[in-house]
Design a protein around this motif. Sequence first.
Motif, PDB file in Angstrom:
ATOM      1  N   GLU A 175     -29.744 -33.460   4.156  1.00 14.02           N
ATOM      2  CA  GLU A 175     -29.753 -34.753   3.481  1.00 14.02           C
ATOM      3  C   GLU A 175     -29.627 -35.866   4.499  1.00 14.02           C
ATOM      4  OE1 GLU A 175     -26.683 -34.744   0.627  1.00 14.02           O
ATOM      5  OE2 GLU A 175     -27.561 -33.171  -0.614  1.00 14.02           O
ATOM      6  N   HIS A 176     -30.326 -36.951   4.217  1.00 14.68           N
ATOM      7  CA  HIS A 176     -30.316 -38.132   5.071  1.00 14.68           C
ATOM      8  C   HIS A 176     -29.695 -39.263   4.267  1.00 14.68           C
ATOM      9  CE1 HIS A 176     -32.613 -39.961   8.710  1.00 14.68           C
ATOM     10  NE2 HIS A 176     -31.479 -40.596   8.496  1.00 14.68           N
ATOM     11  N   ARG A 177     -28.555 -39.751   4.721  1.00 15.35           N
ATOM     12  CA  ARG A 177     -27.853 -40.794   3.981  1.00 15.35           C
ATOM     13  C   ARG A 177     -28.707 -42.057   3.904  1.00 15.35           C
ATOM     14  NH1 ARG A 177     -24.458 -44.907   5.543  1.00 15.35           N
ATOM     15  NH2 ARG A 177     -24.723 -44.248   7.705  1.00 15.35           N
ATOM     16  N   PRO A 215     -24.495 -32.914  27.026  1.00 19.46           N
ATOM     17  CA  PRO A 215     -23.115 -32.807  26.525  1.00 19.46           C
ATOM     18  C   PRO A 215     -22.717 -33.959  25.609  1.00 19.46           C
ATOM     19  CG  PRO A 215     -23.219 -32.291  28.870  1.00 19.46           C
ATOM     20  CD  PRO A 215     -24.569 -32.800  28.484  1.00 19.46           C
ATOM     21  N   SER A 216     -23.194 -35.136  25.923  1.00 23.05           N
ATOM     22  CA  SER A 216     -22.909 -36.293  25.059  1.00 23.05           C
ATOM     23  C   SER A 216     -24.174 -37.115  24.928  1.00 23.05           C
ATOM     24  CB  SER A 216     -21.786 -37.148  25.652  1.00 23.05           C
ATOM     25  OG  SER A 216     -22.184 -37.676  26.909  1.00 23.05           O
ATOM     26  N   SER A 217     -24.419 -37.546  23.720  1.00 21.43           N
ATOM     27  CA  SER A 217     -25.603 -38.364  23.459  1.00 21.43           C
ATOM     28  C   SER A 217     -25.126 -39.687  22.867  1.00 21.43           C
ATOM     29  CB  SER A 217     -26.541 -37.654  22.482  1.00 21.43           C
ATOM     30  OG  SER A 217     -27.671 -38.452  22.221  1.00 21.43           O
ATOM     31  N   PRO A 218     -24.996 -40.696  23.695  1.00 23.77           N
ATOM     32  CA  PRO A 218     -24.423 -41.954  23.197  1.00 23.77           C
ATOM     33  C   PRO A 218     -25.307 -42.599  22.134  1.00 23.77           C
ATOM     34  CG  PRO A 218     -25.396 -42.270  25.367  1.00 23.77           C
ATOM     35  CD  PRO A 218     -25.442 -40.798  25.086  1.00 23.77           C
ATOM     36  N   LEU A 219     -24.655 -43.125  21.118  1.00 24.32           N
ATOM     37  CA  LEU A 219     -25.372 -43.859  20.085  1.00 24.32           C
ATOM     38  C   LEU A 219     -25.670 -45.265  20.576  1.00 24.32           C
ATOM     39  CD1 LEU A 219     -23.339 -42.736  16.943  1.00 24.32           C
ATOM     40  CD2 LEU A 219     -25.420 -41.723  17.878  1.00 24.32           C
ATOM     41  N   LYS A 220     -26.613 -45.883  19.952  1.00 19.37           N
ATOM     42  CA  LYS A 220     -26.983 -47.244  20.343  1.00 19.37           C
ATOM     43  C   LYS A 220     -25.915 -48.224  19.866  1.00 19.37           C
ATOM     44  CE  LYS A 220     -31.990 -47.156  20.791  1.00 19.37           C
ATOM     45  NZ  LYS A 220     -32.003 -47.806  22.094  1.00 19.37           N
ATOM     46  N   PRO A 221     -25.427 -49.113  20.727  1.00 11.99           N
ATOM     47  CA  PRO A 221     -24.482 -50.137  20.263  1.00 11.99           C
ATOM     48  C   PRO A 221     -25.221 -51.210  19.475  1.00 11.99           C
ATOM     49  CG  PRO A 221     -25.028 -50.504  22.564  1.00 11.99           C
ATOM     50  CD  PRO A 221     -25.728 -49.226  22.156  1.00 11.99           C
ATOM     51  N   ASN A 261     -34.260 -42.008  25.910  1.00 11.15           N
ATOM     52  CA  ASN A 261     -32.894 -42.520  25.733  1.00 11.15           C
ATOM     53  C   ASN A 261     -31.822 -41.443  25.908  1.00 11.15           C
ATOM     54  OD1 ASN A 261     -33.051 -45.513  24.557  1.00 11.15           O
ATOM     55  ND2 ASN A 261     -34.765 -44.363  23.703  1.00 11.15           N
ATOM     56  N   HIS A 262     -32.203 -40.287  26.420  1.00 10.42           N
ATOM     57  CA  HIS A 262     -31.275 -39.182  26.724  1.00 10.42           C
ATOM     58  C   HIS A 262     -30.596 -38.630  25.472  1.00 10.42           C
ATOM     59  CE1 HIS A 262     -28.268 -37.339  29.824  1.00 10.42           C
ATOM     60  NE2 HIS A 262     -29.227 -36.484  29.455  1.00 10.42           N
ATOM     61  N   VAL A 263     -31.282 -38.678  24.350  1.00 13.59           N
ATOM     62  CA  VAL A 263     -30.812 -37.947  23.189  1.00 13.59           C
ATOM     63  C   VAL A 263     -31.055 -36.456  23.399  1.00 13.59           C
ATOM     64  CG1 VAL A 263     -31.100 -37.631  20.696  1.00 13.59           C
ATOM     65  CG2 VAL A 263     -31.203 -39.921  21.681  1.00 13.59           C
ATOM     66  N   ILE A 264     -32.162 -36.130  24.078  1.00 13.64           N
ATOM     67  CA  ILE A 264     -32.458 -34.763  24.494  1.00 13.64           C
ATOM     68  C   ILE A 264     -32.833 -34.781  25.960  1.00 13.64           C
ATOM     69  CG2 ILE A 264     -33.207 -34.023  22.202  1.00 13.64           C
ATOM     70  CD1 ILE A 264     -36.108 -34.379  23.092  1.00 13.64           C
ATOM     71  N   GLU A 297     -28.040 -42.898  12.698  1.00 11.54           N
ATOM     72  CA  GLU A 297     -27.964 -41.898  11.633  1.00 11.54           C
ATOM     73  C   GLU A 297     -28.907 -40.727  11.921  1.00 11.54           C
ATOM     74  OE1 GLU A 297     -26.962 -40.294   7.767  1.00 11.54           O
ATOM     75  OE2 GLU A 297     -26.029 -41.824   9.016  1.00 11.54           O
ATOM     76  N   THR A 298     -30.121 -41.017  12.369  1.00  7.42           N
ATOM     77  CA  THR A 298     -31.090 -39.968  12.657  1.00  7.42           C
ATOM     78  C   THR A 298     -30.654 -39.127  13.851  1.00  7.42           C
ATOM     79  OG1 THR A 298     -32.844 -41.428  11.816  1.00  7.42           O
ATOM     80  CG2 THR A 298     -33.533 -39.510  13.086  1.00  7.42           C
ATOM     81  N   VAL A 299     -30.121 -39.771  14.882  1.00  2.49           N
ATOM     82  CA  VAL A 299     -29.659 -39.042  16.061  1.00  2.49           C
ATOM     83  C   VAL A 299     -28.512 -38.101  15.698  1.00  2.49           C
ATOM     84  CG1 VAL A 299     -28.490 -39.310  18.286  1.00  2.49           C
ATOM     85  CG2 VAL A 299     -30.455 -40.752  17.724  1.00  2.49           C
ATOM     86  N   GLU A 300     -27.572 -38.577  14.909  1.00  6.35           N
ATOM     87  CA  GLU A 300     -26.437 -37.738  14.521  1.00  6.35           C
ATOM     88  C   GLU A 300     -26.893 -36.518  13.730  1.00  6.35           C
ATOM     89  OE1 GLU A 300     -23.907 -40.415  12.442  1.00  6.35           O
ATOM     90  OE2 GLU A 300     -22.809 -41.049  14.236  1.00  6.35           O
ATOM     91  N   LEU A 301     -27.820 -36.717  12.785  1.00  7.74           N
ATOM     92  CA  LEU A 301     -28.325 -35.586  12.008  1.00  7.74           C
ATOM     93  C   LEU A 301     -29.090 -34.593  12.893  1.00  7.74           C
ATOM     94  CD1 LEU A 301     -29.572 -37.209   8.674  1.00  7.74           C
ATOM     95  CD2 LEU A 301     -27.710 -35.591   8.947  1.00  7.74           C
TER      96      LEU A 301
END
Length: 467
Positions: free
Chosen positions: A2-4, A108-114, A82-85, A19-23
């Motif tokens: 599910e996509h909020r 190891p960590s994928s920073p979200l966009k501020p 953007n180093h998500v992958i 939201e998309t990156v987290e999912l």
Amino acid sequence: MEHRIVGPGPYRATRLWNETVELFRARMPLRKHRCRFKSYEHCFTAAEAVDWLHELLRCSQNFGPEVTRKQTVQLLKKFLKNHVIEDIKGKWGQEDFEDNGHLYRFPPSSPLKPYPKRPPYPKDVIKFPEWNNPPPRTSQENIPVRPVVMNSEMWYKRHSIAIGEVPACRLVYRRQLTEANVEEIWKSMTLSYLQKILGLDSLEEVLDIKLVNCKFIIHNVYSVSKQGVVILDDKSKELPHWVLSAMKCLVNWPNCSDLKQPMYLGFEKDVFKTIADYYGHLKEPLLTFHLFDAFVSVLGLLQKEKMAIEAFQICCLLLPPENRRKLQLLMRMMARICLNKEMPPLCDGFGTRTLMVQTFSRCILCSKDEVDLDELLAARLVTFLMDNYEEILKVPLALQTSIEERVAHLRRVQFQKSYPEVYQERFPTPESEALLFPEKSKPKPQLLMWALKNPFQPFQRTRSFRM
């Protein structure tokens, strides 16, 4: 999977990205893969990522089923940049992602966009001038007065005012409802309606109110043809004649009676490419750069179709008239081509509807600054426009009626304050009507014969009549 739903509000594109990156990081299946005689744990192939993310986007109400595999690949390229992958060797930063068997993994960590730290748009509260406010640069002390010759009668009048016998007169300014006032009313009430539909406390972070031109709103409401298309005063801003001819050709295909040149195999594809090239070379998208955040914010209401249509109606009123006219003609052409069953395929790789969305989405909605999801958001908006363009590009009748009633009320107030006696005669109050037309005494109802219990009963003698 599910996509909020991300509702309207500021920074909606950034919230959608996060939201998309987290999912994607939380739910993308990972497994062991072998590459060149070596095993890698917790990774995935590029094709697997495209398959999974494509299904996620198509099932999401934020993007819709019109998302193509090519758009998904473009999004994964931005994920890599953007180093998500990263690839299996830890490389990232380039948009060289392809739909193949190359191995990728999550860092190891994928920073979200501020959220952008831009100052909010300045407030521009529009207030209608009060009737008792004096015009600028005037005051009670600086009013020019003609000198008066003093005599006994004048001295007595001034002396009476001084001791309080006669109330002193005060200068009252008569306010006129000018054209500028009417334009400010249209602007303020239109923005107020939009803010109410979006459910926001303020429009500051989604719209720069100072860039909203009230003349555009009024022109888009009243200067329209019978078909509802905007009529331009400056004919130099019209679509070129050759573009209009090309659009009519595709709309009426294959019955193109006004064509003078001979047609050949694939002629309709060349005509479509001509139209696409013209719209693709516009300096600014039809929905303009400064309204990008407003339209993206409205996309958060698509699950409430009626509210979304009303919000889009108001946003489209803010467009320059030449942009609104070009948008109206383009959407009518796109919708009619999609409904034309005799139209041959205009592209071998896409259906007609998908081709229309992919070709014209960026010339309709685009951000001036780089926004990672602008292509998906533009495709989502154009899809909704194609399905509801007749309603969206209409003038919102409820808003127009409300503003016209407001202006009419203020004109009556102006007339009442300027000419109270005439206003009282034309629009009497219940009290003045009572004085002019006093109630007359109602006559008593006549005694009717059938109102008696026994009207024809014979006369009976009594003892008092005996002799």
